[in-house]
Each structure stands twice: as C-alpha cells, then as structure tokens.
Design a protein around this motif. Structure first.
Motif, PDB file in Angstrom:
ATOM      1  N   ILE A 189       0.825  -1.214   0.000  1.00  0.00           N
ATOM      2  CA  ILE A 189       0.000   0.000   0.000  1.00  0.00           C
ATOM      3  C   ILE A 189       0.861   1.266   0.000  1.00  0.00           C
ATOM      4  O   ILE A 189       0.589   2.226  -0.735  1.00  0.00           O
ATOM      5  CB  ILE A 189      -0.938   0.014   1.233  1.00  0.00           C
ATOM      6  CG1 ILE A 189      -1.951  -1.130   1.131  1.00  0.00           C
ATOM      7  CG2 ILE A 189      -1.663   1.356   1.359  1.00  0.00           C
ATOM      8  CD1 ILE A 189      -2.790  -1.315   2.377  1.00  0.00           C
ATOM      9  N   ILE A 190       1.925   1.258   0.815  1.00  0.00           N
ATOM     10  CA  ILE A 190       2.726   2.477   0.983  1.00  0.00           C
ATOM     11  C   ILE A 190       3.762   2.661  -0.124  1.00  0.00           C
ATOM     12  O   ILE A 190       3.997   3.776  -0.583  1.00  0.00           O
ATOM     13  CB  ILE A 190       3.424   2.482   2.363  1.00  0.00           C
ATOM     14  CG1 ILE A 190       2.369   2.430   3.478  1.00  0.00           C
ATOM     15  CG2 ILE A 190       4.295   3.716   2.524  1.00  0.00           C
ATOM     16  CD1 ILE A 190       2.953   2.424   4.868  1.00  0.00           C
ATOM     17  N   SER A 191       4.394   1.553  -0.585  1.00  0.00           N
ATOM     18  CA  SER A 191       5.453   1.700  -1.591  1.00  0.00           C
ATOM     19  C   SER A 191       4.972   2.344  -2.896  1.00  0.00           C
ATOM     20  O   SER A 191       5.723   3.111  -3.508  1.00  0.00           O
ATOM     21  CB  SER A 191       6.131   0.349  -1.872  1.00  0.00           C
ATOM     22  OG  SER A 191       5.249  -0.545  -2.525  1.00  0.00           O
ATOM     23  N   PRO A 192       3.727   2.082  -3.376  1.00  0.00           N
ATOM     24  CA  PRO A 192       3.284   2.769  -4.595  1.00  0.00           C
ATOM     25  C   PRO A 192       3.116   4.275  -4.405  1.00  0.00           C
ATOM     26  O   PRO A 192       3.117   5.028  -5.379  1.00  0.00           O
ATOM     27  CB  PRO A 192       1.925   2.125  -4.895  1.00  0.00           C
ATOM     28  CG  PRO A 192       1.907   0.853  -4.144  1.00  0.00           C
ATOM     29  CD  PRO A 192       2.737   1.097  -2.930  1.00  0.00           C
ATOM     30  N   ILE A 193       2.972   4.707  -3.142  1.00  0.00           N
ATOM     31  CA  ILE A 193       2.783   6.134  -2.854  1.00  0.00           C
ATOM     32  C   ILE A 193       4.118   6.834  -2.662  1.00  0.00           C
ATOM     33  O   ILE A 193       4.381   7.892  -3.248  1.00  0.00           O
ATOM     34  CB  ILE A 193       1.904   6.310  -1.594  1.00  0.00           C
ATOM     35  CG1 ILE A 193       0.533   5.644  -1.810  1.00  0.00           C
ATOM     36  CG2 ILE A 193       1.735   7.787  -1.251  1.00  0.00           C
ATOM     37  CD1 ILE A 193      -0.320   5.576  -0.569  1.00  0.00           C
ATOM     38  N   LEU A 194       4.983   6.233  -1.841  1.00  0.00           N
ATOM     39  CA  LEU A 194       6.282   6.839  -1.562  1.00  0.00           C
ATOM     40  C   LEU A 194       7.326   6.492  -2.619  1.00  0.00           C
ATOM     41  O   LEU A 194       8.323   7.192  -2.774  1.00  0.00           O
ATOM     42  CB  LEU A 194       6.799   6.382  -0.190  1.00  0.00           C
ATOM     43  CG  LEU A 194       5.963   6.753   1.035  1.00  0.00           C
ATOM     44  CD1 LEU A 194       6.635   6.231   2.290  1.00  0.00           C
ATOM     45  CD2 LEU A 194       5.773   8.255   1.118  1.00  0.00           C
ATOM     46  N   GLY A 195       7.096   5.387  -3.347  1.00  0.00           N
ATOM     47  CA  GLY A 195       8.123   4.848  -4.236  1.00  0.00           C
ATOM     48  C   GLY A 195       8.773   3.667  -3.539  1.00  0.00           C
ATOM     49  O   GLY A 195       9.035   3.707  -2.328  1.00  0.00           O
ATOM     50  N   SER A 196       9.046   2.606  -4.282  1.00  0.00           N
ATOM     51  CA  SER A 196       9.525   1.367  -3.670  1.00  0.00           C
ATOM     52  C   SER A 196      10.903   1.506  -3.031  1.00  0.00           C
ATOM     53  O   SER A 196      11.178   0.897  -1.999  1.00  0.00           O
ATOM     54  CB  SER A 196       9.557   0.240  -4.720  1.00  0.00           C
ATOM     55  OG  SER A 196      10.372   0.599  -5.820  1.00  0.00           O
ATOM     56  N   VAL A 197      11.773   2.335  -3.636  1.00  0.00           N
ATOM     57  CA  VAL A 197      13.146   2.458  -3.110  1.00  0.00           C
ATOM     58  C   VAL A 197      13.188   3.185  -1.766  1.00  0.00           C
ATOM     59  O   VAL A 197      13.698   2.639  -0.777  1.00  0.00           O
ATOM     60  CB  VAL A 197      14.075   3.131  -4.134  1.00  0.00           C
ATOM     61  CG1 VAL A 197      15.435   3.417  -3.522  1.00  0.00           C
ATOM     62  CG2 VAL A 197      14.235   2.254  -5.366  1.00  0.00           C
ATOM     63  N   PRO A 198      12.676   4.420  -1.671  1.00  0.00           N
ATOM     64  CA  PRO A 198      12.729   5.090  -0.364  1.00  0.00           C
ATOM     65  C   PRO A 198      11.959   4.349   0.717  1.00  0.00           C
ATOM     66  O   PRO A 198      12.388   4.309   1.873  1.00  0.00           O
ATOM     67  CB  PRO A 198      12.115   6.471  -0.639  1.00  0.00           C
ATOM     68  CG  PRO A 198      11.430   6.366  -1.942  1.00  0.00           C
ATOM     69  CD  PRO A 198      12.135   5.307  -2.703  1.00  0.00           C
ATOM     70  N   TYR A 199      10.838   3.721   0.339  1.00  0.00           N
ATOM     71  CA  TYR A 199      10.074   2.963   1.326  1.00  0.00           C
ATOM     72  C   TYR A 199      10.887   1.786   1.859  1.00  0.00           C
ATOM     73  O   TYR A 199      10.921   1.538   3.065  1.00  0.00           O
ATOM     74  CB  TYR A 199       8.766   2.445   0.717  1.00  0.00           C
ATOM     75  CG  TYR A 199       8.082   1.445   1.624  1.00  0.00           C
ATOM     76  CD1 TYR A 199       7.385   1.867   2.747  1.00  0.00           C
ATOM     77  CD2 TYR A 199       8.191   0.069   1.388  1.00  0.00           C
ATOM     78  CE1 TYR A 199       6.788   0.948   3.608  1.00  0.00           C
ATOM     79  CE2 TYR A 199       7.598  -0.850   2.237  1.00  0.00           C
ATOM     80  CZ  TYR A 199       6.903  -0.401   3.346  1.00  0.00           C
ATOM     81  OH  TYR A 199       6.344  -1.312   4.204  1.00  0.00           O
TER      82      TYR A 199
END
Length: 381
Positions: A286-296
């Motif tokens: 849920i969070i990685s598509p919003i923040l981006g997979s790398v920074p998450y």
C-alpha cells in the motif's frame, strides 16, 4: 548526524552503489552490439506475427532481462521495440506498453539484482543471491503466469490482425540490428560469467560489487570503447539518490521513529512471525506505490532490523518486504522507476497514460500479486 556519521551511512552501503554502477556499465556496453533489439524482433518472428504470442514472448524476454539487469535499463531497451511491433500490426498499444512494465517489476523481484529494493534488503538482512532465487523466485514465476493470463483476458478484443500485417513482421531482418558481432560474443560470455559469479559467491566469498565492477572493467577493455563514453551513460543521479537516502534513513533511525513503528507492529502481532509477515506484506504493497519502492524499502528495512532482534526465524519478514515493495510498485505511475521511464517512452510514441488509467490496471495486477504472495507465505512458511 555528524558529517562522519553521514559519510559512514554511505560507506556501509557502498557495495550496493558499486554493484549498480558495474551492471549499468555492462548493460550499456552490451546494448552497443544491438542484442536487445535483435532479441525482440526474433521473438516476434518466432511468434509468426501473432500478437498474442508476441505479447507472451516479449513478456518472457522482458522478465528474463529484468531478473538479471536493472529494471530501468530493461524497459529502455525492450519497450521501444514492443511499441514498434504493435504499431506495425496496427493494434492497441496499451497492452504492449503496460504488460512489459508490469512484467519487469514482477520479474525483478525474483533476484537480488533485479529490483533496487532487493539490493537494499540483501544488504540490510545479509542475504545472498541464492536466497532470493530459493525463496522469492517461485512465487514470481506464478505471478508472471497470472499476469499474462489476465492481460490476454483484459485485452482479448485488441488482438485481431490481418494476414498481410502479420507478414510484414516476418519481413523484418533481425540481423541488421547486430551492429558489432564481436562485441556481442564478448559481452554475452562475460555477462554469463558475472551472473555465475553472483550465484557462486556464497562459495567463493568474492563480493558482488567486486564481481560487477571487475566484469565491467574487463568488458570495457575487451570492447575497446571509450571509458568516458560509457561513464556518461551511468545513471549518476540514481547512485547519488541512493547515497542521499542512506544518510536520510540513518538520520530517521537515530531519532527513534523506526523503533516506534517496529514496536507498534510487534504489539499488534504479539511477536508472531507469520502474522507480522502478513502485516508487512500488506503495508508494503500500500505504501510503496505512494512513496516509491526504493525510499520505502530503505526506511522499512530499518524497522525489520529492529524486529529481528527479538524474533526467531525472522528471515520471512525480508521476503514479505521484498514481495510487498517490489510487486506493490506496479500500482501507480510513481511506484517504481520502470513505470516512470515506461510512461515517458509511451508519450514519445504519442500514447499518454494518465495516473488513473495506469492505476486502473495496476491496482488489479497488484491485488492479484499480493493475494498470491499471501497464499504463498501461508503455505510455504
């Protein structure tokens, strides 16, 4: 953080930067031979101009490349050819743009070097190349099969092509794509040696960065290419971006936020490792598509490091993070670097894909992927 601590944050993860740099150089030199364009055209001809078979085979080629190359490079090399073939067949370009992007992100999850989040996870969790092949690759293969079936069902009305247009594909001459046969042979042999080095490093104890950089230097010498020319093609912004994130995440860790998040999850799951892995899988998707997979992934890897100190058999948490972050990146246009690059290439081909349109298909793909991953973790562990 002090200056020394900030630089140490980069130094601790320097192997990741060197590994990426080496593979970027290898791929750039390989591309000079025309091998990737040759492969795509050859695949289309093997499919005899049938758009369904072309899409399936292109997805497989993209998947194989993505598993052993970085995703951005794979998309840059494969997607233009995929669009070219779709245009020659005069059919809807959407499946030939979206499916390779989705396949790229899914297949990259299978190996340690296929997707940037896995490099971060490998470094934080002291995991090997073979660990990813053994634990993650099986569910990735299943997800790829489901992706292709889903795409064929969604776009089933877009694959009607006349016999004349199919014949035009057969008229293409793939050998014209090979611009340097000698370089082709050298780069393929050396690339195979590099991958063999990755697989056997648990026995040889040779660092992945040494293998990557060493292979790129040897290939640079064999190719007789200008070092300056190849260095210019390295994605320096990406490398410095990683370096900055390493510092940022260590700073966040020092403040204590990561410990709070980790303790909150542990309190919710009561330390049950399987339940914790489910929570991580869902949160990550849920969070990685919003923040981006790398920074998450960089942020959450610190959370898992905190958790593993008080849990047994906690390696499963790393696989949940890998699957959630990498597969979840397919949901939005900013979820993964390959998505951003792919949409940019599509725009150059006069195909504009907005956020909602991408999300419509991406959400379905991620929902399928995460559901299958949930079942996989439940059954296997």
């Amino acid at each position: 953080l002090t200056q020394e601590e900030a630089l140490d944050s980069i130094g601790k993860n320097f192997e990741i930067l060197l590994l990426l740099m080496g593979m970027m150089m290898v791929v750039e030199i390989m591309s000079k031979s025309g091998i990737f364009q040759w492969l795509a055209i050859k695949v289309a001809q093997v499919a005899k101009g049938d758009p369904i078979k072309i899409l399936i085979l292109l997805s497989l080629v993209t998947s194989i490349c993505s598993a052993f190359l970085d995703n951005v490079t794979t998309i840059l090399l494969i997607l233009p050819v995929s669009i070219l073939l779709a245009k020659r067949l005069k059919i809807n370009l959407m499946p030939f743009i979206l499916v390779p992007i989705f396949a790229c992100n899914i297949a990259g999850t299978a190996t340690m070097i296929g997707d940037p989040p896995n490099l971060i996870i490998a470094s934080a969790g002291n995991l090997t190349f073979n660990n990813f092949l053994f634990h993650v690759a099986p569910i990735v293969i299943i997800n790829l099969i489901v992706l292709i079936i889903t795409a064929l069902l969604l776009f089933r009305n877009d694959f009607n092509v006349s016999n004349e247009l199919r014949a035009s594909i057969m008229d293409l001459e793939p050998n014209r794509s090979i611009t340097d046969k000698s370089l082709l042979i050298k780069s393929c042999v050396l690339f195979f040696i590099i991958i063999l080095g990755f697989i056997t490093n648990i026995v040889t104890n040779i660092g992945l960065a040494i293998i990557s950089i060493g292979g790129s230097i040897i290939l640079l010498l064999l190719s007789k290419k200008s070092a300056e020319e190849i260095y210019q093609k390295i994605e320096w912004e990406t490398l410095f971006f990683f370096g900055g994130l390493f510092v940022l995440i260590d700073g966040i860790g020092k403040i204590g936020i990561i410990s709070i998040i980790g303790n909150t999850i542990l309190n919710f799951t009561h330390g049950n490792v399987k339940l914790t892995s489910y929570v991580i899988l869902i949160i990550s998707s849920i969070i990685s598509p919003i923040l981006g997979s790398v920074p998450y992934t960089i942020s959450f890897s610190k959370v898992i490091q905190e958790m593993t100190q008080s849990m047994n058999n906690a390696q499963i948490l790393w696989w949940a993070l890998s699957l959630g972050a990498c597969l979840g990146g397919n949901m939005t246009t900013i979820g993964a670097p390959a998505n951003i690059v792919g949409i940019s290439i599509a725009e150059k081909a006069d195909v504009k894909i907005n956020f909602l349109e991408f999300f419509k298909y991406g959400f379905l793909v991620v929902l399928e992927s995460i559901t299958l991953s949930f079942i996989y973790i439940y059954i296997r562990y």
